[in-house]
Structures are given as structure tokens and as C-alpha cells.
Design a protein around this motif. Structure first.
Motif, PDB file in Angstrom:
ATOM      1  N   LEU A 194       0.824  -1.212   0.000  1.00 42.98           N
ATOM      2  CA  LEU A 194       0.000   0.000   0.000  1.00 42.98           C
ATOM      3  C   LEU A 194       0.858   1.263   0.000  1.00 42.98           C
ATOM      4  O   LEU A 194       0.348   2.373   0.200  1.00 42.98           O
ATOM      5  CB  LEU A 194      -0.932  -0.004   1.218  1.00 42.98           C
ATOM      6  N   GLY A 195       2.176   1.084  -0.204  1.00 47.05           N
ATOM      7  CA  GLY A 195       3.053   2.237  -0.356  1.00 47.05           C
ATOM      8  C   GLY A 195       3.648   2.777   0.919  1.00 47.05           C
ATOM      9  O   GLY A 195       4.234   3.874   0.918  1.00 47.05           O
ATOM     10  N   LEU A 196       3.548   2.048   2.040  1.00 45.91           N
ATOM     11  CA  LEU A 196       4.086   2.530   3.309  1.00 45.91           C
ATOM     12  C   LEU A 196       5.490   1.982   3.547  1.00 45.91           C
ATOM     13  O   LEU A 196       5.812   0.867   3.125  1.00 45.91           O
ATOM     14  CB  LEU A 196       3.165   2.107   4.462  1.00 45.91           C
ATOM     15  N   ASP A 197       6.319   2.749   4.236  1.00 38.90           N
ATOM     16  CA  ASP A 197       7.668   2.285   4.558  1.00 38.90           C
ATOM     17  C   ASP A 197       7.674   1.608   5.927  1.00 38.90           C
ATOM     18  O   ASP A 197       6.626   1.453   6.569  1.00 38.90           O
ATOM     19  CB  ASP A 197       8.668   3.441   4.506  1.00 38.90           C
ATOM     20  N   HIS A 198       8.860   1.195   6.386  1.00 37.53           N
ATOM     21  CA  HIS A 198       8.954   0.436   7.640  1.00 37.53           C
ATOM     22  C   HIS A 198       8.500   1.271   8.836  1.00 37.53           C
ATOM     23  O   HIS A 198       7.848   0.759   9.747  1.00 37.53           O
ATOM     24  CB  HIS A 198      10.396  -0.035   7.853  1.00 37.53           C
ATOM     25  N   GLU A 199       8.840   2.546   8.831  1.00 37.19           N
ATOM     26  CA  GLU A 199       8.406   3.415   9.927  1.00 37.19           C
ATOM     27  C   GLU A 199       6.878   3.513   9.969  1.00 37.19           C
ATOM     28  O   GLU A 199       6.256   3.461  11.041  1.00 37.19           O
ATOM     29  CB  GLU A 199       9.021   4.802   9.752  1.00 37.19           C
ATOM     30  N   SER A 200       6.260   3.600   8.803  1.00 35.74           N
ATOM     31  CA  SER A 200       4.797   3.657   8.744  1.00 35.74           C
ATOM     32  C   SER A 200       4.176   2.349   9.204  1.00 35.74           C
ATOM     33  O   SER A 200       3.096   2.341   9.821  1.00 35.74           O
ATOM     34  CB  SER A 200       4.343   3.983   7.318  1.00 35.74           C
ATOM     35  N   TYR A 201       4.847   1.234   8.908  1.00 35.79           N
ATOM     36  CA  TYR A 201       4.377  -0.075   9.371  1.00 35.79           C
ATOM     37  C   TYR A 201       4.334  -0.104  10.893  1.00 35.79           C
ATOM     38  O   TYR A 201       3.365  -0.573  11.498  1.00 35.79           O
ATOM     39  CB  TYR A 201       5.295  -1.163   8.829  1.00 35.79           C
ATOM     40  N   LYS A 202       5.377   0.423  11.531  1.00 44.06           N
ATOM     41  CA  LYS A 202       5.409   0.448  12.987  1.00 44.06           C
ATOM     42  C   LYS A 202       4.331   1.382  13.543  1.00 44.06           C
ATOM     43  O   LYS A 202       3.728   1.100  14.597  1.00 44.06           O
ATOM     44  CB  LYS A 202       6.793   0.882  13.471  1.00 44.06           C
ATOM     45  N   GLN A 203       4.077   2.479  12.843  1.00 39.69           N
ATOM     46  CA  GLN A 203       2.979   3.354  13.241  1.00 39.69           C
ATOM     47  C   GLN A 203       1.637   2.626  13.160  1.00 39.69           C
ATOM     48  O   GLN A 203       0.772   2.769  14.035  1.00 39.69           O
ATOM     49  CB  GLN A 203       2.943   4.587  12.347  1.00 39.69           C
ATOM     50  N   ALA A 204       1.467   1.833  12.098  1.00 35.64           N
ATOM     51  CA  ALA A 204       0.227   1.073  11.937  1.00 35.64           C
ATOM     52  C   ALA A 204       0.042   0.092  13.089  1.00 35.64           C
ATOM     53  O   ALA A 204      -1.063  -0.029  13.645  1.00 35.64           O
ATOM     54  CB  ALA A 204       0.244   0.327  10.603  1.00 35.64           C
ATOM     55  N   LEU A 205       1.126  -0.594  13.484  1.00 31.58           N
ATOM     56  CA  LEU A 205       1.030  -1.533  14.610  1.00 31.58           C
ATOM     57  C   LEU A 205       0.644  -0.805  15.893  1.00 31.58           C
ATOM     58  O   LEU A 205      -0.164  -1.305  16.688  1.00 31.58           O
ATOM     59  CB  LEU A 205       2.348  -2.265  14.803  1.00 31.58           C
ATOM     60  N   ALA A 206       1.212   0.369  16.105  1.00 39.62           N
ATOM     61  CA  ALA A 206       0.928   1.119  17.329  1.00 39.62           C
ATOM     62  C   ALA A 206      -0.535   1.534  17.427  1.00 39.62           C
ATOM     63  O   ALA A 206      -1.054   1.736  18.532  1.00 39.62           O
ATOM     64  CB  ALA A 206       1.823   2.352  17.397  1.00 39.62           C
ATOM     65  N   ARG A 207      -1.206   1.644  16.275  1.00 40.51           N
ATOM     66  CA  ARG A 207      -2.612   2.042  16.268  1.00 40.51           C
ATOM     67  C   ARG A 207      -3.561   0.848  16.089  1.00 40.51           C
ATOM     68  O   ARG A 207      -4.767   1.038  15.967  1.00 40.51           O
ATOM     69  CB  ARG A 207      -2.848   3.065  15.147  1.00 40.51           C
ATOM     70  N   SER A 208      -3.016  -0.342  16.056  1.00 42.68           N
ATOM     71  CA  SER A 208      -3.825  -1.534  15.770  1.00 42.68           C
ATOM     72  C   SER A 208      -4.410  -2.144  17.037  1.00 42.68           C
ATOM     73  O   SER A 208      -4.049  -1.778  18.163  1.00 42.68           O
ATOM     74  CB  SER A 208      -2.966  -2.581  15.042  1.00 42.68           C
ATOM     75  N   PHE A 209      -5.319  -3.087  16.815  1.00 44.00           N
ATOM     76  CA  PHE A 209      -5.987  -3.773  17.928  1.00 44.00           C
ATOM     77  C   PHE A 209      -6.256  -5.209  17.506  1.00 44.00           C
ATOM     78  O   PHE A 209      -6.467  -5.493  16.313  1.00 44.00           O
ATOM     79  CB  PHE A 209      -7.307  -3.069  18.277  1.00 44.00           C
ATOM     80  N   MET A 210      -6.223  -6.115  18.477  1.00 47.63           N
ATOM     81  CA  MET A 210      -6.488  -7.536  18.222  1.00 47.63           C
ATOM     82  C   MET A 210      -7.567  -8.043  19.169  1.00 47.63           C
ATOM     83  O   MET A 210      -7.488  -7.832  20.391  1.00 47.63           O
ATOM     84  CB  MET A 210      -5.219  -8.359  18.398  1.00 47.63           C
ATOM     85  N   ILE A 211      -8.582  -8.700  18.605  1.00 49.10           N
ATOM     86  CA  ILE A 211      -9.539  -9.481  19.395  1.00 49.10           C
ATOM     87  C   ILE A 211      -9.162 -10.951  19.211  1.00 49.10           C
ATOM     88  O   ILE A 211      -9.291 -11.499  18.110  1.00 49.10           O
ATOM     89  CB  ILE A 211     -10.991  -9.238  18.953  1.00 49.10           C
ATOM     90  N   SER A 212      -8.667 -11.554  20.260  1.00 45.66           N
ATOM     91  CA  SER A 212      -8.372 -12.984  20.249  1.00 45.66           C
ATOM     92  C   SER A 212      -9.651 -13.719  20.636  1.00 45.66           C
ATOM     93  O   SER A 212     -10.131 -13.601  21.771  1.00 45.66           O
ATOM     94  CB  SER A 212      -7.252 -13.289  21.250  1.00 45.66           C
ATOM     95  N   ALA A 213     -10.220 -14.456  19.684  1.00 47.78           N
ATOM     96  CA  ALA A 213     -11.529 -15.094  19.889  1.00 47.78           C
ATOM     97  C   ALA A 213     -11.347 -16.596  20.083  1.00 47.78           C
ATOM     98  O   ALA A 213     -10.937 -17.309  19.161  1.00 47.78           O
ATOM     99  CB  ALA A 213     -12.445 -14.822  18.702  1.00 47.78           C
ATOM    100  N   ASP A 214     -11.639 -17.059  21.265  1.00 46.66           N
ATOM    101  CA  ASP A 214     -11.529 -18.478  21.605  1.00 46.66           C
ATOM    102  C   ASP A 214     -12.605 -18.780  22.638  1.00 46.66           C
ATOM    103  O   ASP A 214     -12.928 -17.934  23.476  1.00 46.66           O
ATOM    104  CB  ASP A 214     -10.137 -18.778  22.164  1.00 46.66           C
ATOM    105  N   MET A 215     -13.134 -19.980  22.595  1.00 43.16           N
ATOM    106  CA  MET A 215     -14.313 -20.297  23.401  1.00 43.16           C
ATOM    107  C   MET A 215     -14.021 -20.227  24.908  1.00 43.16           C
ATOM    108  O   MET A 215     -12.877 -20.353  25.346  1.00 43.16           O
ATOM    109  CB  MET A 215     -14.842 -21.667  23.014  1.00 43.16           C
ATOM    110  N   ALA A 216     -15.081 -20.038  25.700  1.00 40.76           N
ATOM    111  CA  ALA A 216     -14.964 -19.840  27.149  1.00 40.76           C
ATOM    112  C   ALA A 216     -15.752 -20.919  27.892  1.00 40.76           C
ATOM    113  O   ALA A 216     -16.634 -21.571  27.324  1.00 40.76           O
ATOM    114  CB  ALA A 216     -15.480 -18.452  27.530  1.00 40.76           C
ATOM    115  N   HIS A 217     -15.438 -21.088  29.174  1.00 39.21           N
ATOM    116  CA  HIS A 217     -16.046 -22.138  29.996  1.00 39.21           C
ATOM    117  C   HIS A 217     -17.373 -21.683  30.599  1.00 39.21           C
ATOM    118  O   HIS A 217     -17.403 -20.861  31.518  1.00 39.21           O
ATOM    119  CB  HIS A 217     -15.099 -22.545  31.132  1.00 39.21           C
TER     120      HIS A 217
END
Length: 436
Positions: free
Chosen positions: A296-319
Motif C-alpha cells: 500500500l506504499g508505506l515504509d517500515h516506519e509507517s508499518y510500525k505506526q500502523a502496529l501502534a494504532r492496531s488492535f487484536m480481538i483474540s476469539a476463543d471459546m470460554a467455559h
């Protein structure tokens, strides 16, 4: 309880997905088919990628791990990548490389224990085999999926007359000597391995001499079903964690022109620690994220910026709380089937949730009027884990661990709620449609 037609439709789609996925490799193939049907373009890791804003893509690794994403309207370094992670594998039994042998006029198959299944639940079930075999192909090899649909193997229980304490002490199976599966009566003149290879060859429609080797999962041939007085529950194998895979997949496929880039990762080998080329502790996710941003045209510094603004939902079943065993649960953190998705916390980082990521997920649930629940394990019991801590530590991304409540986790036959599956899909759709 009022169960909408939409909730029943979603639950039936889940059961159909599980029944089409008797092994992680079948799950990977099923994910690919559904994604292609929803207009996602398949990328290959060995090719150069060209991506466009609004594009819908997926890439597979090893046949059983898949990452799909929709490129957002805004660049990832400004908005981050909003991710959901789940796993395609389930605990069970795997066939050994030299599995077939004769014992007392019976042909048996040696198996290994994969992950942490409840072994007793595999007894007296209509079991069969599914997975992939590798074939000789003009000096090379190619992998093909194989699934034997009819019941093929069995693990008969020992009669109570020879195991008088089974109801008091529980069924205990020696993993080496008491798990081999019964396959057939041995016929004179037929070598055990030759007969087994012949069965695989017939199922795959190939010549037995073409078979080089196999990776085969033992699966329960009984299809998924609704149950309960109001048909408010579902039962199937591999709800942990194909239910989370299907929820993430369903929400992502319905995502249209999002502001942020949305990504869903489905990883193999979670049940054995995720340390593999295609596991969540491998490079697959980071490779895809880096290549995506570069394309998408981003450099390594921009990649790190993207990670800093990212979020993860880890979805796994519960008891889910089981009323027959109240002492197994933390009294103030009981969660219930059909009462909404569960946020999982553990101070020892078995789950990646912290107060900030938890608050974010609560706000998502509230935005679509979906109830949520909070789970903590009993302090005097060992707690399981998920891909959440693994991904959070590898990428440095804020992560919350969530999942729908279920009974009999790691059983050959698991149960969950009809309403919960639809509820989680609604929350994940809101997550990806969120603009700020």
C-alpha cells in the motif's frame, strides 16, 4: 427465551461449516471457498502483491492457516489494522506415520494424542479419518484432501465387568497401549499397511502406490445438531474453536468499504503451543501485515505506526457454568450459555486482556445492545491460554481475549448456545464498522 430466525440461521451455518471441516486442512479449504464466494481474491506468498483500497484478499499457509483482510479507506499508519484471531485446530487423535498393525486377529491403527482432548469421550463413537495425503506426481509431490465419510474406526470401551471402578474412578486410558483404534478383522495374505493404504487410496480416488505419506485427524462422523426443549443449544465437534473462526469469517465477509483495514487470522497448532511456521507464534501474521503495508506504499516506519494504532480481538471459546459441578468455577465469575460473549482475564497473562482492551470491548457490546460477561478462572486451578498473549507479545498490539461460553470443552462432542453465535458476529461487525 426468544430465539430469532437470524440466530438460528447463523447457528445452522456454523454447524454446516464444522461438518465440512473434519480436519484443520478441511477447515482451511472451507474458509477459502467461503471467502472466494464473498469476492475475496486469493494471494500467494511466493508472488508479488498489488493491493488496492477497498480490496478483499486472503492468503493461506500450509493448507490449514488462513489470513483474510479488507483494505480500509484510510491508510493503516493513520488508523491501524483491526484484527480478529482464532484457531483452526482442535484436540483429538492423529494417525501415526506407520499406523497399521495386526494384534490378535484384528487390524489396529496407532494414534498420537494431539493437544489436550478428553480421551474418554472418544470411546464408543462412530469415528473416521480426515486430513491430507501426499502423492507422487511426476517426480514431485502434491497434497490432496481425503475424508472417509462412513464410520471406519472405533475405540470400544472395556466392559464394566472388567473395570468395576470406572464409575467411581473415571475412565483412564493408557495413551500408548489403550488408544489404538480398531479398524478391521485381519484377512490372511494382506499386509496391514497395504490394506490401510488401499482404504485411503480408494477414498481419494488414486492408486495406493502414489501415496507417499499422510496427516490424518480422527473425527466424529455424527453431524452437528440443535438440542434443548426450545432447541436453544447446539452440539458438534470442534466448537472450540471453529465457532470463533466462523464468527470472525461471517463478520468480515459482510464488511463493506470500511474506514479501517479489517483482518481475520485463522491459525493452526494453537492446541499444541502455536510454535510452527503457520502457528500464531510463527511469522505468518507479521509477514502478511508487513507485506500489506508495503504493497500500500508505506515504509517500515509507517508499518510500525500502523502496529501502534492496531488492535487484536483474540476469539476463543470460554467455559460456561455447569450446574452439576459448581465447585469448578470462580463464584463471582460464572458465565452462562446464551448470555453473551465472554471477556477473559488472567493476571498471569494466560489471557492478554487488560483494563483498557476490556473497556474497549465492553463499549463495542454496548454499542449494539449485546450483553457481555466476565470470566476469571479459579485461582487454585491451572488456566488455559489462547493465541492472544502470543500475538500481543510478538506484535506489541493491544489485545483482548474473548469467546462464547460452551460446555465440555475438548470433548469429542461439545455444546454451546444458539443466541451467542449471532451475538458475537454482531459485535465483531460493529468492531470493524467503527469509525473512530
Amino acid at each position: 427465551m426468544v430465539i430469532t430466525a437470524e440466530a438460528r440461521r447463523r447457528a445452522q451455518e456454523l454447524l454446516d461449516f464444522i461438518d465440512a471441516s473434519p480436519s484443520p486442512w478441511h477447515a482451511g479449504a472451507a474458509l477459502g471457498r467461503l471467502l472466494q464466494g464473498a469476492g475475496f481474491e486469493e494471494l500467494r506468498e511466493a508472488d508479488r502483491w498489488a493491493l488496492r483500497t477497498g480490496g478483499r484478499y486472503f492468503v493461506s499457509r500450509g493448507g490449514s492457516s488462513v489470513i483474510a483482510f479488507v483494505v480500509g479507506q484510510a491508510p493503516p499508519d493513520e488508523t491501524g489494522v483491526f484484527m480478529v484471531g482464532a484457531h483452526t485446530d482442535s484436540p483429538g487423535l492423529r494417525v501415526k506415520p506407520r499406523a497399521a498393525y495386526t494384534s490378535e486377529r484384528l487390524l489396529r491403527l496407532g494414534v498420537e494424542v494431539y493437544g489436550g482432548p478428553i480421551l474418554a469421550t472418544f470411546t464408543d463413537r462412530d469415528l473416521s479419518l480426515a486430513g491430507r495425503i501426499n502423492l507422487r506426481n511426476n517426480g514431485a509431490t502434491k497434497s490432496v484432501l481425503v475424508r472417509i465419510a462412513e464410520p471406519l474406526v472405533r475405540l470400544p470401551n472395556l466392559a464394566i465387568h472388567m473395570n468395576r471402578g470406572v464409575n467411581e474412578e473415571g475412565l483412564k486410558l493408557n495413551k500408548q497401549s489403550e488408544l489404538p483404534l480398531l479398524l478391521a478383522e485381519q484377512l490372511n495374505g494382506l499386509a496391514p499397511e497395504g490394506r490401510f493404504r488401499g482404504l485411503l487410496a480408494a477414498s481419494a480416488g488414486v492408486d495406493a502406490g502414489q501415496i507417499v505419506n499422510w496427516e490424518l485427524h480422527v473425527y466424529d462422523t455424527q453431524k452437528g445438531t440443535f438440542w434443548g426443549a426450545d432447541q436453544e443449544f447446539i452440539a458438534d465437534s470442534q466448537l472450540d474453536n471453529l465457532a470463533s473462526c466462523h464468527a470472525g469469517l461471517s463478520a468480515l465477509m459482510e464488511l463493506d468499504a470500511p474506514w479501517r483495514t479489517g483482518l481475520c487470522g485463522f491459525f493452526d497448532h494453537e492446541e499444541v503451543g502455536s510454535e510452527s511456521a503457520k502457528g500464531a507464534d510463527g511469522s505468518f501474521l507479521s509477514d502478511v501485515l508487513e507485506r500489506m503495508t508495503r504493497a500500500l506504499g508505506l515504509d517500515h516506519e509507517s508499518y510500525k505506526q500502523a502496529l501502534a494504532r492496531s488492535f487484536m480481538i483474540s476469539a476463543d471459546m470460554a467455559h460456561a457454568f455447569h450446574p452439576n459441578f459448581p465447585a469448578a468455577y470462580e463464584p463471582n465469575h460464572q458465565v452462562h450459555v446464551n448470555a453473551g460473549p465472554v471477556i477473559k482475564t488472567n493476571s498471569n497473562q494466560r489471557y492478554a486482556t487488560d483494563s483498557v482492551s476490556e473497556a474497549f470491548f465492553i463499549s463495542l457490546c454496548e454499542s449494539v445492545n449485546i450483553g457481555y460477561q466476565q470470566y476469571a478462572h479459579r485461582t487454585d486451578l491451572g488456566c488455559g491460554s489462547t493465541i492472544g498473549p502470543t500475538i500481543a507479545s510478538r506484535l506489541g498490539v493491544s489485545t483482548v481475549d474473548v469467546g462464547n461460553p460452551m460446555w465440555a470443552m475438548h470433548s469429542c462432542r461439545e455444546s454451546a448456545g444458539v443466541v451467542d453465535h449471532s451475538s458475537l458476529i454482531q459485535v465483531l461487525k460493529a468492531y470493524w464498522e467503527k469509525q473512530a
